[in-house]
Design a protein around this motif. Structure first.
Motif, PDB file in Angstrom:
ATOM      1  N   PHE A  59      37.622  50.658  47.415  1.00 57.57           N
ATOM      2  CA  PHE A  59      39.061  50.833  47.251  1.00 57.57           C
ATOM      3  C   PHE A  59      39.799  49.498  47.321  1.00 57.57           C
ATOM      4  N   ALA A  60      39.354  48.604  48.193  1.00 55.34           N
ATOM      5  CA  ALA A  60      40.005  47.299  48.286  1.00 55.34           C
ATOM      6  C   ALA A  60      39.830  46.505  46.994  1.00 55.34           C
ATOM      7  N   TYR A  66      38.683  41.392  42.865  1.00 51.96           N
ATOM      8  CA  TYR A  66      37.359  41.079  43.422  1.00 51.96           C
ATOM      9  C   TYR A  66      37.444  40.148  44.628  1.00 51.96           C
ATOM     10  N   ARG A  67      38.444  39.256  44.689  1.00 53.77           N
ATOM     11  CA  ARG A  67      38.542  38.357  45.845  1.00 53.77           C
ATOM     12  C   ARG A  67      38.776  39.136  47.133  1.00 53.77           C
ATOM     13  N   ILE A  68      39.708  40.063  47.078  1.00 52.07           N
ATOM     14  CA  ILE A  68      39.985  40.887  48.255  1.00 52.07           C
ATOM     15  C   ILE A  68      38.788  41.793  48.551  1.00 52.07           C
ATOM     16  N   VAL A 104      24.532  46.189  47.697  1.00 54.51           N
ATOM     17  CA  VAL A 104      25.327  47.323  47.206  1.00 54.51           C
ATOM     18  C   VAL A 104      26.786  46.916  47.029  1.00 54.51           C
ATOM     19  N   CYS A 105      27.334  46.151  47.987  1.00 60.42           N
ATOM     20  CA  CYS A 105      28.731  45.706  47.873  1.00 60.42           C
ATOM     21  C   CYS A 105      28.915  44.788  46.663  1.00 60.42           C
ATOM     22  N   SER A 106      27.925  43.929  46.413  1.00 66.15           N
ATOM     23  CA  SER A 106      28.013  43.035  45.249  1.00 66.15           C
ATOM     24  C   SER A 106      28.050  43.830  43.950  1.00 66.15           C
ATOM     25  N   LEU A 107      27.168  44.820  43.853  1.00 63.97           N
ATOM     26  CA  LEU A 107      27.157  45.664  42.655  1.00 63.97           C
ATOM     27  C   LEU A 107      28.459  46.456  42.528  1.00 63.97           C
ATOM     28  N   VAL A 112      33.417  47.499  39.684  1.00 63.37           N
ATOM     29  CA  VAL A 112      34.856  47.783  39.678  1.00 63.37           C
ATOM     30  C   VAL A 112      35.602  46.733  38.870  1.00 63.37           C
ATOM     31  N   GLU A 113      35.252  45.462  39.066  1.00 61.85           N
ATOM     32  CA  GLU A 113      35.942  44.390  38.344  1.00 61.85           C
ATOM     33  C   GLU A 113      35.660  44.467  36.847  1.00 61.85           C
ATOM     34  N   HIS A 114      34.427  44.827  36.493  1.00 59.94           N
ATOM     35  CA  HIS A 114      34.093  44.991  35.073  1.00 59.94           C
ATOM     36  C   HIS A 114      34.899  46.133  34.468  1.00 59.94           C
ATOM     37  N   TYR A 115      35.002  47.219  35.201  1.00 59.26           N
ATOM     38  CA  TYR A 115      35.796  48.349  34.702  1.00 59.26           C
ATOM     39  C   TYR A 115      37.259  47.952  34.542  1.00 59.26           C
ATOM     40  N   ARG A 116      37.792  47.202  35.501  1.00 59.90           N
ATOM     41  CA  ARG A 116      39.186  46.769  35.406  1.00 59.90           C
ATOM     42  C   ARG A 116      39.400  45.893  34.172  1.00 59.90           C
ATOM     43  N   SER A 117      38.441  44.997  33.887  1.00 61.83           N
ATOM     44  CA  SER A 117      38.594  44.129  32.719  1.00 61.83           C
ATOM     45  C   SER A 117      38.517  44.934  31.420  1.00 61.83           C
ATOM     46  N   VAL A 118      37.594  45.902  31.365  1.00 64.39           N
ATOM     47  CA  VAL A 118      37.486  46.751  30.172  1.00 64.39           C
ATOM     48  C   VAL A 118      38.750  47.583  29.987  1.00 64.39           C
ATOM     49  N   ALA A 119      39.258  48.151  31.083  1.00 61.75           N
ATOM     50  CA  ALA A 119      40.483  48.944  30.995  1.00 61.75           C
ATOM     51  C   ALA A 119      41.659  48.090  30.553  1.00 61.75           C
TER      52      ALA A 119
END
Length: 320
Positions: A59-60, A66-68, A104-107, A112-119
């Motif tokens: 969620f963060a 991704y930094r947060i 797991v956190c890295s993945l 999430v960041e990849h999805y945000r960029s695609v969106a």
């Protein structure tokens, strides 16, 4: 408060980046909730260390980037190692779980960041398509306006030239007005075509709605087919007004249509009118009836009965 809610909504939807302070505040809240959940779980399973922090990292990252997300993952891992809600000491097993937690956190952060960029790319493409659609509509409206002006100019020039020949002018005038009315119908649907019932109502309406019956379901006609049928309907209606059902006080017209295997079948039946037969040599109207539907693998056949004119039309409906 409203500004904070709006910033939260935009950050969560990914339409804009939240401020670092607001993002960190949200991350700390997620960590606090995860730690509280871990404490509750420790009452049942003291060996649960890292699992409650996965949602916090997700969620963060989804909210603040991704930094947060990385900071949240680090703080969550430290909390899982340092804070003990039981008598279980930090051992090798917990360090192995820490390594799994980091992977797991890295993945999760990458996903999430990849999805945000695609969106974000999809939103940009959608905005560009909306702008292009608006521009295209503007161009089409301008072309339709120019076409209408040219048709009006041609109408005025022909009227000036043929004002001493009223019979020729009357035939041209009616057909040009029929074309103009059809163009207006098609323009209302952005040049894509129009409904066959609207086309018939536009052509037959001046003769009185009690004089004709339309039988058939709503059927959308592509622009080219609509223009051809509009010319045919105009010729048939004009003849009905001069010599057929509409020329008699009790004359009636019934137009029916159906579609079978993507072929359109139309029946034009006049009743209670005078007996009509072929009038002189074949003119423009007769030639039009024979040729207008050929580009659509179709034809029109007209029969002169004692009860009135009977005309059947059939053609292939274009895919667009």
């Amino acid at each position: 408060m409203v500004k904070l809610i709006d910033e939260f909504r935009q950050g969560w939807q990914g339409t804009s980046r939240t401020s670092p302070l607001f993002g960190m505040g949200f991350a700390v809240s997620c960590l606090a909730v995860s730690t509280a959940a871990r404490w509750c779980l420790s009452l049942i399973r003291p060996d649960v260390y890292f699992t409650p922090y996965f949602p916090a990292v997700f969620f963060a990252t989804a909210f603040g980037g991704y930094r947060i997300g990385i900071v949240t993952a680090i703080l969550g891992g430290v909390s899982a190692v340092v804070l003990n809600f039981g008598d279980t000491p930090t051992d090798f097993a917990r360090l192995v779980l820490l390594v799994i937690y980091v992977i797991v956190c890295s993945l999760t952060i990458w996903g999430v960041e990849h999805y945000r960029s695609v969106a974000a790319k999809q939103r940009e493409i959608a905005k560009r398509l909306i702008r292009e659609e608006a521009y295209r509509k503007l161009i089409v409206d301008e072309l339709q306006h120019r076409l209408k002006n040219k048709l009006s100019t041609i109408h005025a020039v022909l009227h000036q030239i043929l004002q001493d020949q009223p019979q020729i002018w009357a035939g041209i005038d009616r057909r040009m007005r029929a074309l103009s009315a059809t163009d207006d119908l098609i323009a209302k649907l952005d040049g894509r075509g129009c409904d066959i019932k609207d086309l018939l109502l536009s052509e037959l309406g001046p003769y009185g709605h009690v004089r004709f019956t339309l039988n058939g379901d709503r059927l959308f006609l592509p622009a080219q087919l609509a223009v051809s049928l509009a010319l045919i309907f105009h010729e048939l209606a004009t003849n009905a007004g001069k010599y057929g059902a509409f020329s008699a006080a009790r004359g009636l017209l019934q137009v029916s249509w159906s579609v079978t295997d993507n072929r359109l079948h139309i029946s034009w039946d006049e009743t209670e009118g005078p007996s009509v037969g072929p009038i002189g040599e074949a003119g423009f109207g007769s030639k039009l009836l024979k040729s207008a539907l050929k580009p659509f693998d179709g034809k029109a056949e007209i029969t002169y009965l004692k009860t009135g004119v009977h005309c059947t039309m059939q053609c292939q409906i274009p895919s667009s």
